[in-house]
Enzyme design. Structure first.
Site, PDB file in Angstrom:
ATOM      1  N   PHE A   1      94.352  31.821  24.573  1.00  0.00           N
ATOM      2  CA  PHE A   1      95.396  32.770  24.940  1.00  0.00           C
ATOM      3  C   PHE A   1      94.893  34.198  24.802  1.00  0.00           C
ATOM      4  O   PHE A   1      95.165  35.043  25.643  1.00  0.00           O
ATOM      5  CB  PHE A   1      96.597  32.533  24.007  1.00  0.00           C
ATOM      6  N   GLY A   2      94.146  34.452  23.746  1.00  0.00           N
ATOM      7  CA  GLY A   2      93.680  35.796  23.455  1.00  0.00           C
ATOM      8  C   GLY A   2      93.573  35.976  21.951  1.00  0.00           C
ATOM      9  O   GLY A   2      93.666  35.016  21.190  1.00  0.00           O
ATOM     10  N   PRO A   3      93.391  37.218  21.467  1.00  0.00           N
ATOM     11  CA  PRO A   3      93.234  37.446  20.027  1.00  0.00           C
ATOM     12  C   PRO A   3      94.547  37.277  19.271  1.00  0.00           C
ATOM     13  O   PRO A   3      95.631  37.466  19.826  1.00  0.00           O
ATOM     14  CB  PRO A   3      92.737  38.895  19.959  1.00  0.00           C
ATOM     15  N   VAL A   4      94.436  36.923  17.986  1.00  0.00           N
ATOM     16  CA  VAL A   4      95.591  36.777  17.098  1.00  0.00           C
ATOM     17  C   VAL A   4      95.398  37.729  15.924  1.00  0.00           C
ATOM     18  O   VAL A   4      94.320  37.772  15.321  1.00  0.00           O
ATOM     19  CB  VAL A   4      95.744  35.328  16.596  1.00  0.00           C
TER      20      VAL A   4
ATOM     21  N   GLU B   1      90.560  34.200  17.603  1.00  0.00           N
ATOM     22  CA  GLU B   1      90.744  34.316  19.047  1.00  0.00           C
ATOM     23  C   GLU B   1      90.737  32.924  19.657  1.00  0.00           C
ATOM     24  O   GLU B   1      89.918  32.082  19.305  1.00  0.00           O
ATOM     25  CB  GLU B   1      89.641  35.171  19.661  1.00  0.00           C
TER      26      GLU B   1
ATOM     27  N   ASP C   1      97.826  19.612  23.940  1.00  0.00           N
ATOM     28  CA  ASP C   1      96.665  20.303  23.366  1.00  0.00           C
ATOM     29  C   ASP C   1      96.634  20.154  21.845  1.00  0.00           C
ATOM     30  O   ASP C   1      96.430  21.130  21.120  1.00  0.00           O
ATOM     31  CB  ASP C   1      96.682  21.781  23.757  1.00  0.00           C
TER      32      ASP C   1
END
Length: 818
Positions: A507-510, A504, A621
């Site tokens: 952006f969110g979970p992968v 995670e 980043d």
């Protein structure tokens, strides 16, 4: 405070009941607890036993409140289950502590589930405590407890007892959280998880299948910022130490009539508070004002009409999802899918999910059992109602004109005045009618297609023609994104199961997924709670699709159905660089040759972005977790959500919205919002030092007397000519090319210099790292963020977010860290 309250509760129970000698709370090494037998805590508060639910042969081992505390009519359930996901299919179950001190659940003579695998030949016993905690203890020769080998409090199920924790262990990183049941009589792990937020440790959250469902708000001065828990008697204490961070539930200890307050999360994601009274019964404080917000689940979900019939399978006109879905999941998935017209559970216990894209037909065979089918009809009724409104408006318009005509005749309005008034009335009526028709049309489209209009706009921005989507069975060579349906992504990831979760990020979970053609992919799902949003999603989708390089991760497509926004990438078998680099065991895989090859690949990827791609791109980043590794450990730069495109003649820009990762941000970007290619050079310099040293840049923050970060640490040793001391310990015993290592350290220090003008370009870095031209490297100047052992950062004024403006003054108004 919490522990005092628990002690008072236990003492009160002791005085009321006394201790029974006829029952035992202990299972000794070599003994067995079988079906029909019980362990009862010292003062008969809890009991441990095997049980099964009505109409089910599955056998479970659970901890219950003792019958003395329950009314005979009470519909009770266990507070903890040992084998919730591994039931025993017959009555042959037993619990034992074997000769090696391991705690096991057996089926007959075979091991069904090993609860504790720590081996010890010493005297080991299992004891059920009056707190409800089941402990496996190693005992000394004098009968005193030496240590706890295992305890049930470390493995909560759906119920929180006083003394249990919600949070994580600082040493093992083990998480303590509650997971709902799958159904009323099915205790397998369900869809809702109640625990501490993975990113913000002083927040409690409920997740529905990995998605943010509810949040308590920040914990501050003994209260949550959201008043929901505070007002309903959910009293917590927060503990933050080196050994871990967690919340502990204490209940209302000021109420002298109650003790043993519990919190249970039910199958619908609802938090229930229960307390035991001195009158020896349990009262359920289920108050609708105290429920955690989220989906509202009724016996007949909103928007659906239920029918109990025998129907044929949806195999030809829909799809079937795995049996790990509850009825709540099924209704939520159907509501999220605009093509879903009906759903039903596939199993008699209410689990599993079958979705119909056309209305189900009553053609089930006689051998099929009747099922409750939920048919989506509420929206169609609304659309029909709006059609009636439109027809009414059309009919009313001539009637209104006729009434006006009669009024004018009554008042003897004739000639031009009559014509002028009639024309004005007709004009106003037409404008009103067209306005209403436009509004109603938008309303109908919204009801029928959900967010279809928004999706169309997003597809245009991504450069995708919807008319070609259904014709495109294979990816084209023109870098167009493939559009994946939500159903195909659900199928590929087994409904975003925990087993397929890779990690995670901001952006969110992968998740890992497998397409129908057998291709493995990584699926990045935008979290509703993510700090990143639609702008970053579009940015990443557009950029990666247009950038093609062996050292950049490849995006295959996206899914934007309803509120979902997901990116589908090529799958990287070896995860990310930080997975190896910062782990004391896995880092041994990274010898110097491999580390240097990884640095080479990152350099080539950045050089392509800055100079040789069709678009001049600043990544913004660069960090270890954004460097993915394929099966051959080749590096690929990922996560372009914060990347920015520069014009051919543009060298730098400034922003009011500073976003990135602390420790990797250049000083001019961190302090002033200025960014350029030299910002990526700085981040790469930090990453180089981390690769060489095997340490995170911020790994020094616990040492108040030491250096601020890794940059300062290396700089100090560089000035003292002790560069060899910075090299990762795992590399020092191997055959090293020391001149190459020292050159890389010096190049890294040149990349992290304070002034952007002093840093080399990525093209310069290529020649420097290979020592081309045999030119001696220049000595680096003082690095960024260096001012003695500790330096305070400038204050940031945080104001509401404003859009980026390249021509705006250099002022930071929003600071976002990931």
């Amino acid at each position: 405070m919490c522990s005092n309250g628990i002690f008072v509760s236990l003492l009160t129970l002791s005085l009321l009941l006394g201790k029974s000698c006829s029952e035992t709370d202990t299972l000794h090494q070599g003994q067995f607890l079988k079906d029909g037998q019980e362990l009862v805590s010292a003062f008969k508060i809890f009991k441990l036993k095997f049980f099964n639910f009505k109409n089910s042969e599955n056998l479970y081992l659970g901890i219950w409140f003792n019958n003395l505390y329950l009314n005979t009519d009470s519909q009770d359930r266990p507070v903890w289950i040992a084998n919730r996901n591994n039931p025993i299919s017959d009555r042959s179950g037993s619990l034992t502590v074997d000769s090696l001190g391991r705690l096991k659940i057996l089926r007959g003579a075979s091991t069904m589930l090993e609860l504790s695998s720590i081996e010890t030949t010493r005297n080991t016993t299992l004891q059920l405590l009056d707190s409800g905690n089941l402990q496996l203890q190693e005992m000394d020769a004098d009968g005193s407890m030496k240590r706890v080998l295992w305890q049930s409090f470390d493995y909560p199920t759906d119920t929180l007892l006083p003394g249990m924790k919600l949070g994580f262990d600082g040493k093992t990183r083990k998480r303590w959280e509650l997971t709902s049941w799958l159904g009323d009589t099915l205790p397998a792990s369900g869809s809702f998880v109640f625990g501490m937020d993975t990113n913000i440790t002083n927040v409690l959250t409920i997740l529905w299948r990995g998605n943010m469902y509810w949040s308590s708000g920040l914990w501050n001065k003994g209260r949550f910022s959201e008043e929901e828990l505070n007002e309903c008697g959910f009293l917590f204490s927060f503990v933050s130490t080196k050994s871990g961070q967690y919340f502990m539930y204490s209940g209302d200890q000021d109420d002298a009539r109650t003790f043993f307050p519990t919190i249970m999360i039910d199958e619908q994601g609802i938090l229930r508070r229960e307390q035991m009274h001195r009158q020896r019964n349990r009262q359920n404080y289920r108050n609708r004002n105290c429920l955690a917000a989220g989906y509202v689940v009724r016996d007949e979900p909103y928007g659906f009409t239920s029918f109990r019939v025998t129907v044929s399978s949806s195999a030809s006109n829909g799809f079937v999802l795995s049996g790990t879905f509850s009825s709540v999941d099924c209704s939520a998935i159907c509501l999220q899918n605009s093509s879903c017209l009906a759903y039903a559970s596939t199993e008699p216990d209410g689990t599993g999910c079958e979705i119909w894209n056309t209305y189900p037909t009553n053609k089930g065979s006689a051998s099929h059992s009747p099922r409750t089918i939920y048919i989506r009809g509420n929206e169609n009724k609304k659309v029909a109602a709006w059609h009636i409104v439109v027809a009414t408006l059309f009919l009313m318009t001539p009637i209104i004109w006729f009434i006006i005509y009669l009024v004018l005749r009554k008042f003897n309005v004739k000639g031009r005045n009559c014509i002028r008034i009639t024309h004005k009335t007709v004009l106003v009526s037409m404008v009103f009618l067209l306005t209403m028709i436009g509004f109603i049309r938008r309303r109908i489209l919204s009801l029928r297609f959900g967010s279809t209009i928004d999706q169309e706009m997003l597809l245009r921005e991504l450069g995708i023609d919807r008319s070609c989507i259904h014709k495109r069975n294979e990816r084209k060579s023109n870098n167009e994104l493939q559009i994946f349906s939500f159903e195909s992504v659900v199928s590929a990831t087994d409904d975003f199961s925990d087993e397929n979760k890779l990690g995670e990020g901001g952006f969110g979970p992968v998740y890992k997924g497998k397409l129908l053609n057998g291709e493995e992919v990584a699926i990045k799902r935008l979290s509703l709670a993510s700090g990143q949003g639609l702008v970053e999603f579009k940015n990443e989708a557009i950029l990666i699709a247009k950038l093609q390089h062996t050292n950049l991760v490849q995006v295959l497509g996206c899914c934007i159905e309803k509120d979902e926004k997901m990116l589908i990438y090529e799958y990287m078998q070896n995860k990310s660089l930080d997975y190896f680099l910062f782990d004391p065991l896995r880092k041994n895989v990274l010898d110097w040759t491999l580390r240097f090859r990884i640095m080479e690949g990152i350099i080539q990827g950045l050089l392509y972005l800055h100079k040789y791609s069709r678009l001049k791109v600043i990544h913004r980043d660069i960090k270890a977790s954004n460097i993915l590794l394929d099966e051959d450990m080749n590096p690929k730069i990922s996560d372009f959500g914060l990347a920015r495109i520069f014009g051919a003649e543009e060298t730098r820009a400034n922003t009011k919205r500073v976003a990135g990762t602390f420790g990797y941000m250049s000083p001019e970007y961190f302090r002033e919002g200025l960014f350029s290619a030299k910002s990526d050079v700085f981040s790469f310099g930090v990453l180089m030092l981390e690769i060489i040293c095997g340490r995170k840049n911020n790994s020094f923050h616990h040492d108040l007397e030491g250096p601020l970060n890794l940059i300062v640490h290396v700089w100090n040793l560089f000035k003292e000519n002790k560069i060899r001391e910075v090299i990762d310990l795992s590399l020092r015993d191997s055959a090293l090319d020391y001149p190459q290592v020292l050159r890389c350290v010096q190049v890294a220090l040149l990349c992290v210099q304070e002034n952007a003008e002093d840093r080399p370009s990525m093209l310069d870095v290529v020649s420097m790292i290979y020592g081309e031209g045999n030119n001696a490297l220049s000595l680096p100047k003082e690095p960024a963020f260096y001012d003695g052992p500790r330096r305070s950062f400038p204050e940031m004024k945080v104001e509401p977010q404003e859009p980026e403006n390249v021509s705006a003054s250099i002022t930071i108004t929003v600071l976002e860290a990931r």
